[in-house]
Each structure stands twice: as C-alpha cells, then as structure tokens.
Motif scaffolding. Structure first.
Motif, mmCIF file in Angstrom:
data_model
loop_
_atom_site.group_PDB
_atom_site.id
_atom_site.type_symbol
_atom_site.label_atom_id
_atom_site.label_comp_id
_atom_site.label_asym_id
_atom_site.label_seq_id
_atom_site.Cartn_x
_atom_site.Cartn_y
_atom_site.Cartn_z
ATOM 1 N N GLN A 305 0.829 -1.209 0.000
ATOM 2 C CA GLN A 305 0.000 0.000 0.000
ATOM 3 C C GLN A 305 0.864 1.261 0.000
ATOM 4 O O GLN A 305 0.496 2.288 -0.564
ATOM 5 C CB GLN A 305 -0.940 0.010 1.207
ATOM 6 N N PHE A 306 2.041 1.164 0.616
ATOM 7 C CA PHE A 306 2.971 2.293 0.641
ATOM 8 C C PHE A 306 3.824 2.398 -0.627
ATOM 9 O O PHE A 306 4.573 3.362 -0.785
ATOM 10 C CB PHE A 306 3.888 2.200 1.855
ATOM 11 N N GLY A 307 3.744 1.406 -1.506
ATOM 12 C CA GLY A 307 4.499 1.479 -2.758
ATOM 13 C C GLY A 307 5.483 0.355 -2.987
ATOM 14 O O GLY A 307 6.041 0.240 -4.086
ATOM 15 N N PHE A 308 5.742 -0.467 -1.980
ATOM 16 C CA PHE A 308 6.634 -1.602 -2.173
ATOM 17 C C PHE A 308 6.048 -2.526 -3.240
ATOM 18 O O PHE A 308 4.841 -2.762 -3.284
ATOM 19 C CB PHE A 308 6.813 -2.378 -0.867
ATOM 20 N N GLY A 309 6.918 -3.039 -4.116
ATOM 21 C CA GLY A 309 6.472 -3.939 -5.179
ATOM 22 C C GLY A 309 6.225 -3.264 -6.505
ATOM 23 O O GLY A 309 6.036 -3.934 -7.523
ATOM 24 N N ASP A 310 6.217 -1.939 -6.531
ATOM 25 C CA ASP A 310 5.994 -1.190 -7.774
ATOM 26 C C ASP A 310 7.054 -0.106 -7.913
ATOM 27 O O ASP A 310 7.479 0.473 -6.911
ATOM 28 C CB ASP A 310 4.621 -0.529 -7.788
ATOM 29 N N PRO A 311 7.461 0.205 -9.144
ATOM 30 C CA PRO A 311 8.399 1.324 -9.325
ATOM 31 C C PRO A 311 7.673 2.653 -9.283
ATOM 32 O O PRO A 311 6.470 2.739 -9.564
ATOM 33 C CB PRO A 311 8.974 1.064 -10.726
ATOM 34 N N PHE A 312 8.400 3.694 -8.927
ATOM 35 C CA PHE A 312 7.914 5.061 -9.086
ATOM 36 C C PHE A 312 8.500 5.615 -10.379
ATOM 37 O O PHE A 312 9.668 5.376 -10.701
ATOM 38 C CB PHE A 312 8.358 5.945 -7.916
ATOM 39 N N GLN A 313 7.710 6.374 -11.139
ATOM 40 C CA GLN A 313 8.185 7.079 -12.340
ATOM 41 C C GLN A 313 8.246 8.554 -11.990
ATOM 42 O O GLN A 313 7.207 9.164 -11.720
ATOM 43 C CB GLN A 313 7.226 6.867 -13.508
ATOM 44 N N VAL A 314 9.480 9.127 -12.012
ATOM 45 C CA VAL A 314 9.593 10.488 -11.452
ATOM 46 C C VAL A 314 10.036 11.620 -12.397
ATOM 47 O O VAL A 314 10.183 12.734 -11.848
ATOM 48 C CB VAL A 314 10.565 10.454 -10.242
ATOM 49 N N PRO A 315 10.340 11.492 -13.675
ATOM 50 C CA PRO A 315 9.913 10.463 -14.610
ATOM 51 C C PRO A 315 10.867 9.282 -14.758
ATOM 52 O O PRO A 315 10.522 8.310 -15.430
ATOM 53 C CB PRO A 315 9.830 11.220 -15.930
ATOM 54 N N MET A 316 12.100 9.334 -14.226
ATOM 55 C CA MET A 316 12.958 8.156 -14.305
ATOM 56 C C MET A 316 12.325 7.037 -13.496
ATOM 57 O O MET A 316 11.678 7.276 -12.480
ATOM 58 C CB MET A 316 14.354 8.466 -13.762
ATOM 59 N N ARG A 317 12.523 5.825 -13.933
ATOM 60 C CA ARG A 317 11.937 4.673 -13.252
ATOM 61 C C ARG A 317 12.818 4.269 -12.081
ATOM 62 O O ARG A 317 14.015 4.037 -12.249
ATOM 63 C CB ARG A 317 11.799 3.498 -14.228
ATOM 64 N N SER A 318 12.225 4.182 -10.908
ATOM 65 C CA SER A 318 12.999 3.782 -9.737
ATOM 66 C C SER A 318 13.154 2.267 -9.693
ATOM 67 O O SER A 318 12.375 1.522 -10.311
ATOM 68 C CB SER A 318 12.303 4.256 -8.452
ATOM 69 N N ALA A 319 14.145 1.821 -8.946
ATOM 70 C CA ALA A 319 14.241 0.403 -8.627
ATOM 71 C C ALA A 319 13.036 0.033 -7.773
ATOM 72 O O ALA A 319 12.436 0.879 -7.106
ATOM 73 C CB ALA A 319 15.542 0.112 -7.887
ATOM 74 N N VAL A 320 12.673 -1.244 -7.785
ATOM 75 C CA VAL A 320 11.474 -1.699 -7.070
ATOM 76 C C VAL A 320 11.851 -2.144 -5.664
ATOM 77 O O VAL A 320 12.618 -3.090 -5.478
ATOM 78 C CB VAL A 320 10.793 -2.851 -7.830
ATOM 79 N N SER A 321 11.314 -1.448 -4.679
ATOM 80 C CA SER A 321 11.499 -1.855 -3.281
ATOM 81 C C SER A 321 10.685 -3.124 -3.032
ATOM 82 O O SER A 321 9.574 -3.267 -3.545
ATOM 83 C CB SER A 321 11.050 -0.732 -2.344
ATOM 84 N N ARG A 322 11.236 -4.030 -2.225
ATOM 85 C CA ARG A 322 10.613 -5.348 -2.110
ATOM 86 C C ARG A 322 10.379 -5.762 -0.664
ATOM 87 O O ARG A 322 11.242 -5.573 0.194
ATOM 88 C CB ARG A 322 11.512 -6.414 -2.747
#
Length: 490
Positions: A305-322
C-alpha cells in the motif's frame, strides 16, 4: 513484339512496385529504428545541431546548450561548467553525450528538450513554414536549490543519498546522491575523450553513475518499523497504547539464533511495553515478535500500500522496493522483516514516500521531478498536476503513526533531528549488511508534524564518518535536520 513489350512493362512495373515498397518500409516502418541507431551519423548531427532546451531550477538554467564553432553547432553545458555544482545536480539532470547516450531527465524528457515531442507539432509546423531552426523546450524541475544545496553539504564526503518530497503534492524538492560525477566531461564532442571519461566513471569505486535515491536498494533497517507498526494498527487490531512483549532477546522461530536489541540492552524492565514506546526507542525484539504475530501477509499488504512492489516514475523509473514473497517465507525471516532486515529492500525514495504518506493523512502521492515544460516562446506545453496513487493507511492510522514518530524525535532514538520551535516526526534506522561491516545509517521524517511541508529520507552507507560507531540517530538524523530546516525556511 507486343508480347516482349508486355513482359518488359510487367518487369518495370514490378521493379517500381518493389522500389515503392522498399522506400515506404524504410521511410515509414523503419524510420524510428534507423533514427535511433547510434551508427546513424545524420541522426547524431541532427540531435547535436539543435538548440537543445535548458533544464531549469527556480528560474535559472542548470543545463543549457551554447553555440560552438564545430560541425555539431551546440555544446551541452552543466551548471555553467562549475564542476561541483554540476555534480550536485547530476543524479537529476543526467548527461547528454555524443557516444554514451543520455540518462535521467536528459533522457526522460529528450523529445521535449530536442523539440521533437508530439505536443510541439505546432512549433514544428511553424518552423517548416518559416524556415526557423528547431529549438528545444525548457524543462522546469521541482527541485528547490536551497534544499538541494543543504542536502549536498550535510551529506559531505560520505557515500549515501538524501531525497526530500512535498507530502501534499509529491514534488521532489531535493535529490542528492554521493559520490557523483561531472556531466561536462561526458558532454564533450571528442568521442575519444567522452568515451574514456565514461569508462573511468564505470571503473571508479563506489559507482558514481548510480542515482542512489532511486537506483540503489538497501535494507531499510528500523525505518521499516513504521510499516510494521502500520500493519499492527490497520490489520492487527492494536492501538498505540497496546502492550506487546519486549524481551531482552528474541529467539528466531525454528532456529537457535537469538535476536538482541541494540547494544544488548533491555527495552523495558518488565519485558513488555506499549507499541508507541517500542517504536520510540526502536525495540528490535518487540517488533520481531510483533511481525511473527501479525504474519508476513499482513505486513506485505501494508508495505505494498505504501508502494513496495511497484516502481515510481519520477519520470525516471525507480528500482522496485521489495517485501519478500509468501512462498518459502518462514517465521524466522518474517521476524527479521519486521525490523527491516533479512529480505526487505528499499530505495531512499520509497522510505521518503512512507513518511510522506503518513504526513499526508495516509494518502500516497505520485512523486515527480518535472514541474513545467515550456516551448521556445515560453508558453506552457505541459504542467504536472499532483496525483494521488492510493490511500496507504486510514487517516486515523496516519495520525497515530505521526504521534508515535513525534515521540521518537522528542524523547526517543531520533532526538538529534529536533528543530527548536518545530515539531518533527521521524524514525531512525541502523541496517546491518554483513558481519564485521559497518551498518547503514537511516533516518526518515517529516515536518512540521501538525502541517507537514516536507518529508525526507537519508541514508549514509556503511557508517560514513562514524564507521562501526554509526547509528541512524547519531549520523543520519543530523543530516535530516539540516535539510528539513532548509526546506522550512524556503
């Protein structure tokens, strides 16, 4: 004779048809592929022979193209050629290089910077009709120069990262990663020099080309206890005043390994304490036991729910926190996950967004770096509007977590982040990586607690200047305090 002419005409028609098909295939279907081919000299000259748009911070260009007397026409210059300032912004701007391609905003906003974006079709049509040369659009960033400078200075010569976000909007106010690099050495028109400079950076110690705020994954350590506490409040039926076990050591289930608290200390003389106190003093044994009682599924769902498991586009794509998958996730690993160790990994941006969501009454916003894009006539082509991703937790839970984090800074492990006259909500983290290796020092926070203007995450790798003596409270919290102050004074 007529038969021969008919046959010759048919052959000519087939040849013309083949020529039309080949031309159409080349000019239409393969056009993009050929334009992107690095061997295409015409594309290279076209890219570099354009007045590429500036990248702007607070109304001032930090990257611009200047005319030069070479076949390429323009030279990309970062921070006016000031090497240190260029390094400070490099993780954000990236580079635009003749032989090494482009990265970060230079890559993500390339079609606007080079004037070829679909949204600029009116400008391109006018250029075609008037013969005016193509000019790129300016890309205005959300970065606040005072906050960026404060983060750069506070981190000093240590390896690590700082990222600051506006909780209500997702605007990224600072993005600093160290060590960094000078993009000017990659932007030169000498292919030999640019290629060698890139190889030198690839071979350099500590990976200066990596933007650690979004591109590096770390064990979040005790900063992750915020997520575990959120799961306890949302899914475990606990309140901040709920009393939970807090022994001197916790036996990891199914093993003979005892998990201690920091320094081997007892969290409570009674062997139990409230959830608030467990977070306030960062009690390992309490949160390890809490994680096992909650179960990995409850913590995983909360983390996602906090964002783990999905990348953020900032617009660069972040690594996926797991947070680890359920399969094979035994209770001993669940216990470690509750304190942000074991198999949990996070980017600094992700932990900043955890704090930002709590600061924003539970709503997780989309983080972003590009504020406005303007055409060469300074007309707005695109403006980023704040966008909510989801409610990570309820407003009630967010308010309870806020108060628990305030207690952490006021009387707990995060006192070094205190700011006179400002209530700061924060959480320390000291993440072990390997036996005998100095830990990573973490701190995440937001302020003011009653009307949050900025959320932040700080990581200093392997103990920084304090080496084995480092903790999140001693090393990362003072850095966060300096950045929070800069953000609040802007």
């Amino acid at each position: 004779m007529n038969t021969t002419l008919r046959r010759l005409s048919a052959v000519i028609m087939v040849m013309f048809l083949g020529l039309m098909v080949a031309t159409t295939y080349t000019q239409f279907l393969r056009a993009d592929q050929l334009n992107r081919d690095p061997r295409n000299v015409r594309s290279i000259f076209r890219e570099f022979n354009v007045a590429r748009g500036p990248i702007v911070v607070a109304g001032q260009p930090i990257v611009e193209s200047v005319p030069v007397d070479t076949p390429f026409g323009f030279q990309r210059v970062y921070a006016g050629g000031d090497a240190e300032k260029a390094q400070m912004y490099a993780p954000v701007t990236g580079f635009f290089s003749l032989v090494n391609g482009s990265t970060a905003v230079e890559s993500a906003a390339n079609s606007f910077l080079n004037g070829q974006a679909d949204a600029l079709w009116v400008d391109r049509l006018q250029n075609l009709l008037t013969g005016r040369k193509t000019q790129g659009s300016s890309v205005e960033l959300t970065i606040d120069p005072a906050v960026q400078q404060a983060a750069w200075d506070a981190l000093g010569g240590q390896r690590g990262a700082v990222v600051a976000v506006e909780p209500k909007t997702g605007r990224i106010l600072a993005m600093v990663s160290k060590p960094s690099y000078d993009p000017n050495v990659l932007a030169v028109h000498s292919t030999g020099q640019a290629g060698q400079a890139y190889q030198d950076l690839l071979n350099a110690e500590n990976d200066p080309l990596i933007n650690r705020t979004i591109g590096a994954l770390y064990p979040p350590g005790s900063t992750f206890k915020i997520v575990t506490a959120a799961a306890a409040l949302e899914k475990g039926g606990l309140t901040p005043d709920s009393v939970i076990p807090a022994p001197v050591t916790f036996r990891l289930p199914g093993t003979s390994t005892d998990l201690p608290n920091f320094g081997g200390a007892a969290c409570s003389p009674t062997g139990e304490q409230t959830l608030t106190d467990a977070l306030r003093i960062s009690c390992n044994t309490a949160f390890a036991g809490l994680a096992v009682s909650l179960g990995g599924d409850a913590i995983r769902e909360t983390a996602e729910q906090f964002g783990f498991g999905d990348p953020f586009q900032v617009p660069m794509r972040s690594a996926v926190s797991r947070y680890p998958a359920a399969e094979g996730f035994t209770d001993d690993r669940v216990a470690l996950s509750g304190i942000g160790q074991g198999d949990v990994t996070s980017t600094p941006l992700q932990m900043a967004m955890v704090s930002a969501a709590i600061a924003n009454h539970g709503t997780l916003m989309q983080p972003y770096l590009i504020d406005t894009i303007r055409d060469p006539d300074l007309e707005v082509v695109q403006r980023t509007e704040p966008q909510a991703i989801r409610d990570a937790v309820s407003r009630t839970t967010a308010d309870e977590l806020r108060d628990m984090m305030v207690a952490t800074v006021e009387t707990g492990s995060g006192t070094a982040a205190q700011i006179p006259g400002v209530q700061v909500a924060g959480k320390t983290g000291t993440a072990q990586t390997a036996p005998g290796v100095a830990p990573h020092a973490w701190f995440t926070a937001f302020a003011p607690a009653d009307d949050p203007q900025v959320a932040i995450a700080v990581i200093v790798e392997h103990g920084g200047d304090l080496a084995q003596g480092a903790t999140g409270g001693r090393l990362a919290a003072p850095i966060a305090r300096a950045v929070l102050q800069a953000a609040l004074n802007r």
